[in-house]
Design an enzyme around this catalytic site. Structure first.
Site, PDB file in Angstrom:
ATOM      1  N   ARG A 295       0.805  -1.223   0.000  1.00  0.00           N
ATOM      2  CA  ARG A 295       0.000   0.000   0.000  1.00  0.00           C
ATOM      3  C   ARG A 295       0.843   1.281   0.000  1.00  0.00           C
ATOM      4  O   ARG A 295       0.331   2.364  -0.187  1.00  0.00           O
ATOM      5  CB  ARG A 295      -0.951   0.001   1.211  1.00  0.00           C
ATOM      6  CG  ARG A 295      -2.190  -0.841   0.973  1.00  0.00           C
ATOM      7  CD  ARG A 295      -3.018  -0.966   2.227  1.00  0.00           C
ATOM      8  NE  ARG A 295      -2.373  -1.819   3.208  1.00  0.00           N
ATOM      9  CZ  ARG A 295      -2.745  -1.924   4.486  1.00  0.00           C
ATOM     10  NH1 ARG A 295      -3.751  -1.204   4.939  1.00  0.00           N
ATOM     11  NH2 ARG A 295      -2.110  -2.737   5.299  1.00  0.00           N
TER      12      ARG A 295
ATOM     13  N   GLY B  79       1.514 -15.321   8.063  1.00  0.00           N
ATOM     14  CA  GLY B  79       0.864 -14.732   9.233  1.00  0.00           C
ATOM     15  C   GLY B  79       1.865 -14.352  10.311  1.00  0.00           C
ATOM     16  O   GLY B  79       3.036 -14.730  10.253  1.00  0.00           O
ATOM     17  N   THR B  80       1.371 -13.591  11.300  1.00  0.00           N
ATOM     18  CA  THR B  80       2.275 -13.020  12.313  1.00  0.00           C
ATOM     19  C   THR B  80       2.847 -14.089  13.247  1.00  0.00           C
ATOM     20  O   THR B  80       4.002 -13.967  13.688  1.00  0.00           O
ATOM     21  CB  THR B  80       1.562 -11.926  13.119  1.00  0.00           C
ATOM     22  OG1 THR B  80       0.256 -12.382  13.507  1.00  0.00           O
ATOM     23  CG2 THR B  80       1.398 -10.658  12.299  1.00  0.00           C
TER      24      THR B  80
ATOM     25  N   ASP C 147       7.166  -1.320  11.429  1.00  0.00           N
ATOM     26  CA  ASP C 147       6.365  -0.261  10.796  1.00  0.00           C
ATOM     27  C   ASP C 147       5.562   0.529  11.823  1.00  0.00           C
ATOM     28  O   ASP C 147       4.539   1.113  11.504  1.00  0.00           O
ATOM     29  CB  ASP C 147       5.450  -0.849   9.720  1.00  0.00           C
ATOM     30  CG  ASP C 147       4.430  -1.827  10.271  1.00  0.00           C
ATOM     31  OD1 ASP C 147       4.517  -2.171  11.464  1.00  0.00           O
ATOM     32  OD2 ASP C 147       3.546  -2.245   9.500  1.00  0.00           O
TER      33      ASP C 147
ATOM     34  N   GLY D 238      -7.202  -5.880  15.808  1.00  0.00           N
ATOM     35  CA  GLY D 238      -7.679  -6.966  16.658  1.00  0.00           C
ATOM     36  C   GLY D 238      -8.227  -6.381  17.955  1.00  0.00           C
ATOM     37  O   GLY D 238      -7.703  -5.388  18.468  1.00  0.00           O
TER      38      GLY D 238
ATOM     39  N   ASN E 115      -5.500  -4.333  19.948  1.00  0.00           N
ATOM     40  CA  ASN E 115      -4.191  -4.974  20.047  1.00  0.00           C
ATOM     41  C   ASN E 115      -3.133  -4.172  19.290  1.00  0.00           C
ATOM     42  O   ASN E 115      -3.277  -3.923  18.094  1.00  0.00           O
ATOM     43  CB  ASN E 115      -4.293  -6.381  19.447  1.00  0.00           C
ATOM     44  CG  ASN E 115      -2.960  -7.105  19.426  1.00  0.00           C
ATOM     45  OD1 ASN E 115      -2.113  -6.871  20.281  1.00  0.00           O
ATOM     46  ND2 ASN E 115      -2.791  -7.989  18.451  1.00  0.00           N
TER      47      ASN E 115
ATOM     48  N   ARG F 189      26.009  22.730   5.159  1.00  0.00           N
ATOM     49  CA  ARG F 189      26.067  21.328   4.709  1.00  0.00           C
ATOM     50  C   ARG F 189      27.050  20.526   5.559  1.00  0.00           C
ATOM     51  O   ARG F 189      27.781  21.094   6.370  1.00  0.00           O
ATOM     52  CB  ARG F 189      26.432  21.305   3.229  1.00  0.00           C
ATOM     53  CG  ARG F 189      25.286  21.849   2.352  1.00  0.00           C
ATOM     54  CD  ARG F 189      25.705  21.959   0.905  1.00  0.00           C
ATOM     55  NE  ARG F 189      26.300  20.712   0.445  1.00  0.00           N
ATOM     56  CZ  ARG F 189      27.147  20.612  -0.578  1.00  0.00           C
ATOM     57  NH1 ARG F 189      27.511  21.696  -1.252  1.00  0.00           N
ATOM     58  NH2 ARG F 189      27.631  19.440  -0.931  1.00  0.00           N
TER      59      ARG F 189
ATOM     60  N   LYS G 155      30.242  24.261   3.304  1.00  0.00           N
ATOM     61  CA  LYS G 155      30.376  22.793   3.280  1.00  0.00           C
ATOM     62  C   LYS G 155      31.791  22.408   3.681  1.00  0.00           C
ATOM     63  O   LYS G 155      32.758  22.967   3.143  1.00  0.00           O
ATOM     64  CB  LYS G 155      30.100  22.247   1.880  1.00  0.00           C
ATOM     65  CG  LYS G 155      30.067  20.740   1.856  1.00  0.00           C
ATOM     66  CD  LYS G 155      30.699  20.082   0.649  1.00  0.00           C
ATOM     67  CE  LYS G 155      32.116  20.467   0.350  1.00  0.00           C
ATOM     68  NZ  LYS G 155      32.795  19.572  -0.598  1.00  0.00           N
TER      69      LYS G 155
ATOM     70  N   SER H 235      38.570  43.481  -4.236  1.00  0.00           N
ATOM     71  CA  SER H 235      37.309  42.989  -4.796  1.00  0.00           C
ATOM     72  C   SER H 235      37.487  42.530  -6.236  1.00  0.00           C
ATOM     73  O   SER H 235      38.261  43.132  -6.988  1.00  0.00           O
ATOM     74  CB  SER H 235      36.270  44.103  -4.789  1.00  0.00           C
ATOM     75  OG  SER H 235      36.010  44.474  -3.471  1.00  0.00           O
TER      76      SER H 235
HETATM   77  C1  UD1 Z   1      -1.956  -7.234  13.439  1.00  0.00           C
HETATM   78  C2  UD1 Z   1      -2.655  -8.002  14.573  1.00  0.00           C
HETATM   79  C3  UD1 Z   1      -3.829  -7.176  15.078  1.00  0.00           C
HETATM   80  C4  UD1 Z   1      -3.321  -5.836  15.560  1.00  0.00           C
HETATM   81  C5  UD1 Z   1      -2.544  -5.139  14.458  1.00  0.00           C
HETATM   82  C6  UD1 Z   1      -1.872  -3.910  15.043  1.00  0.00           C
HETATM   83  C7  UD1 Z   1      -2.400 -10.373  14.072  1.00  0.00           C
HETATM   84  C8  UD1 Z   1      -3.034 -11.585  13.556  1.00  0.00           C
HETATM   85  N1  UD1 Z   1      -3.113  -9.269  14.059  1.00  0.00           N
HETATM   86  O1  UD1 Z   1      -2.913  -7.108  12.401  1.00  0.00           O
HETATM   87  O2  UD1 Z   1      -4.462  -7.846  16.157  1.00  0.00           O
HETATM   88  O3  UD1 Z   1      -4.415  -5.033  15.983  1.00  0.00           O
HETATM   89  O4  UD1 Z   1      -1.502  -5.988  13.937  1.00  0.00           O
HETATM   90  O5  UD1 Z   1      -1.305  -3.134  14.030  1.00  0.00           O
HETATM   91  O6  UD1 Z   1      -1.263 -10.435  14.523  1.00  0.00           O
HETATM   92  N2  UD1 Z   1       4.147  -9.748   9.162  1.00  0.00           N
HETATM   93  C9  UD1 Z   1       5.155 -10.617   8.868  1.00  0.00           C
HETATM   94  N3  UD1 Z   1       4.844 -11.819   8.303  1.00  0.00           N
HETATM   95  C10 UD1 Z   1       3.574 -12.202   8.054  1.00  0.00           C
HETATM   96  C11 UD1 Z   1       2.542 -11.302   8.358  1.00  0.00           C
HETATM   97  C12 UD1 Z   1       2.850 -10.084   8.920  1.00  0.00           C
HETATM   98  O7  UD1 Z   1       6.324 -10.316   9.098  1.00  0.00           O
HETATM   99  O8  UD1 Z   1       3.390 -13.339   7.563  1.00  0.00           O
HETATM  100  C13 UD1 Z   1       4.479  -8.456   9.769  1.00  0.00           C
HETATM  101  C14 UD1 Z   1       4.083  -7.268   8.895  1.00  0.00           C
HETATM  102  O9  UD1 Z   1       5.169  -6.838   8.103  1.00  0.00           O
HETATM  103  C15 UD1 Z   1       3.740  -6.213   9.926  1.00  0.00           C
HETATM  104  C16 UD1 Z   1       3.261  -7.029  11.127  1.00  0.00           C
HETATM  105  O10 UD1 Z   1       3.752  -8.326  10.960  1.00  0.00           O
HETATM  106  O11 UD1 Z   1       4.878  -5.478  10.325  1.00  0.00           O
HETATM  107  C17 UD1 Z   1       1.749  -7.043  11.270  1.00  0.00           C
HETATM  108  O12 UD1 Z   1       1.163  -7.676  10.155  1.00  0.00           O
HETATM  109  P1  UD1 Z   1      -0.147  -7.149   9.483  1.00  0.00           P
HETATM  110  O13 UD1 Z   1      -0.508  -8.054   8.370  1.00  0.00           O
HETATM  111  O14 UD1 Z   1      -0.029  -5.693   9.189  1.00  0.00           O
HETATM  112  O15 UD1 Z   1      -1.177  -7.402  10.671  1.00  0.00           O
HETATM  113  P2  UD1 Z   1      -2.538  -6.654  10.891  1.00  0.00           P
HETATM  114  O16 UD1 Z   1      -3.567  -7.246  10.008  1.00  0.00           O
HETATM  115  O17 UD1 Z   1      -2.339  -5.191  10.860  1.00  0.00           O
HETATM  116 CA    CA Z   2      -0.692  -3.722  10.179  1.00  0.00          CA
END
Ligand code: UD1
Ligand code: CA
Length: 448
Positions: free
Chosen positions: A17, A82-83, A107, A143, A173, A318, A336, A408
């Protein structure tokens, strides 16, 4: 005694995004990449080990981490599922580590070390898993934290899987958490992916820990401290909040700013109490300012400015500019890699690059240090109390002795001895009556 600490920083997201060729976590807030800011926070927490989870899709991010922390700090998550899966990618890197692990995000650029303090406070009070939440103004996709009657955290439900009643909860969360290393990875291995997104959710460890009779607690922080950046607009929001914070810090520390909203700082800007900063001053990285006056519309980067100096309006400092006490650098003067001595003045339209100006010297309007021949840079040295007349070109390498004068309009190609006058310009001649004769010759001709 404080338990040993390690950190897992998640940075494997795609960041699509942002719509940018630069990976999301390498975008900057306050002049520092979001990734480095997350690492800074974890270092400030005293983490003995830091592992950054990166995706296979962004080798630049892995290279950035390797350059700062070494190979052992990089864990690759491929593909991203996933996280929870992301944190598990760091498991091997932390094998054998005895202590607490915090999970942080690359981030959330406004998260500093202090933000984690409530997590460790909960851990000390006996929580096995401590999670950081916040009251969201607009809970939207976050979350939701579901608390039990005893105030303990029962579970976290992702927005996509939540009921309307759960969606009405505004306690959200942040994702930041702390737990014992061995316990955390044991819980993670039990997380499944039966949910709306088919991902392994880190948030599911709450339910897993609870079913193992472990104490799970949540603490609350300000939303601004944990806000995530997913788009250029959110990056700009984060920058705005960061700038507001820095302005407030400097005002509180005794730096005068009549229009603080127009002054732009970097994360490492240093300004002493008693300094005056006029509107629209912009700091790049590495500026250290004493009790000086920075006048409007000046741009300052990699420069030291001593007490009593006056910079601008419209000056540019600079990297490597060292401005001495009570020196004056005026409008449209660029400095500089040059040292300007105490009380020296360059007040108008000059370029002082690669050199030194001695104490009390005066650099006239339009003086140029000709430092570059297209291949190499050379130095210009102007001695103490020397006077360089307006519109002179000092062709480096060259030295003007202490107390010397340069007429000058001179082009100076040889060293000038101390206290001498150097004239390096065509000798003036006058032709008496020439103008009268010219006009007579032209009489009767029409001007175009
Ligand atoms: C996640 C939380 C949510 C919380 C929110 C806060 C989960 C399932 N959900 O949601 O509860 O409110 O953050 O901002 O944890 N990432 C990886 N690998 C992956 C997926 C994600 O490294 O496979 C990293 C992303 O780069 C990011 C972070 O984990 O920095 C969060 O992932 P993102 O997909 O943004 O989670 P949300 O849907 O925002
Ligand atoms: Ca996020």
């Amino acid at each position: 005694m404080q338990r040993a600490r390690a950190a897992v920083i998640l940075a494997a997201g795609q960041g699509t995004r942002m719509r940018s060729p630069t990976p999301k976590v390498l975008h900057k807030v306050g002049g520092r990449t979001m990734l480095d800011r997350a690492i800074d926070a974890c270092e400030a927490l005293g983490c003995a080990r830091i592992v950054v989870v990166v995706g296979a899709h962004s080798p630049q991010v892995g290279a950035h981490v390797r350059a700062r922390l070494g190979d052992a700090a990089v864990a690759i998550q491929d593909p991203p599922l996933g996280t929870a899966h992301a944190v598990l990618a760091a498991k091997a890197s932390l094998e054998g580590f005895e202590g607490d692990v915090v999970v942080a995000y690359a981030d959330t650029p406004l998260t500093d070390a202090d933000v984690f303090a409530p997590l460790f406070a909960l851990r000390e009070k006996g929580a096995d898993l401590a999670i950081l939440g916040f009251d969201a103004v607009d809970p939207g996709p976050y979350g939701r934290l579901i608390l039990g009657k005893d105030g303990a955290l029962e579970r976290i439900v992702e927005a996509k899987d939540a009921t309307p009643e759960e969606l009405a909860i505004s306690f959200c969360n942040s994702g930041l958490l702390a737990a014992d290393r061995a316990a955390l990875f044991a819980w993670l291995s039990q997380v499944g992916c039966a949910n709306a997104k088919g991902e392994y959710y880190l948030t599911d460890i709450v339910a897993v820990a609870r079913s193992a009779q472990r104490a799970v607690r949540a603490a609350k922080v300000a939303e601004t401290k944990v806000m995530g950046v997913n788009s250029q607009a959110e990056l700009a929001d984060a920058e705005r909040i960061f700038q507001q914070g820095r302005r407030a810090e400097f005002l509180a520390a005794g730096v005068a700013m009549a229009a603080p909203d127009t002054v732009h700082f970097a994360y490492d800007t240093e300004v002493a109490a008693g300094a005056v900063i006029e509107p629209h001053v912009v700091f790049g990285l590495g500026a250290k300012i004493g009790r000086a006056t920075l006048r409007a519309f000046s741009h300052i980067e990699g420069a030291n400015v001593a007490d009593g100096a006056v910079i601008g309006p419209y000056a540019r400092l600079r990297p490597g500019a060292e401005i001495g006490e009570d020196a004056h650098i005026g409008n449209f003067v660029e400095v500089k890699a040059a040292t300007i001595g105490r009380g020296a003045k360059a007040n108008h339209l000059a370029y002082l690059g690669d050199g030194a100006v001695g104490e009390g010297a005066n650099i006239g309007a339009g003086v140029i240090f000709c430092n570059y021949d297209g291949f190499q840079k050379s130095r210009t040295e102007v001695g103490a109390r020397a006077f360089v007349g307006s519109n002179s070109a000092l062709v480096a390498p060259v030295r003007i002795g202490d107390g010397a004068y340069v007429g000058s309009g001179s082009v100076i190609v040889k060293d000038v001895p101390p206290d001498a006058l150097a004239l390096g310009r065509a000798v003036q001649t006058e032709k008496l009556g020439w103008a009268t004769r010219f006009r007579q010759a032209m009489a009767g001709r029409r001007k175009p």
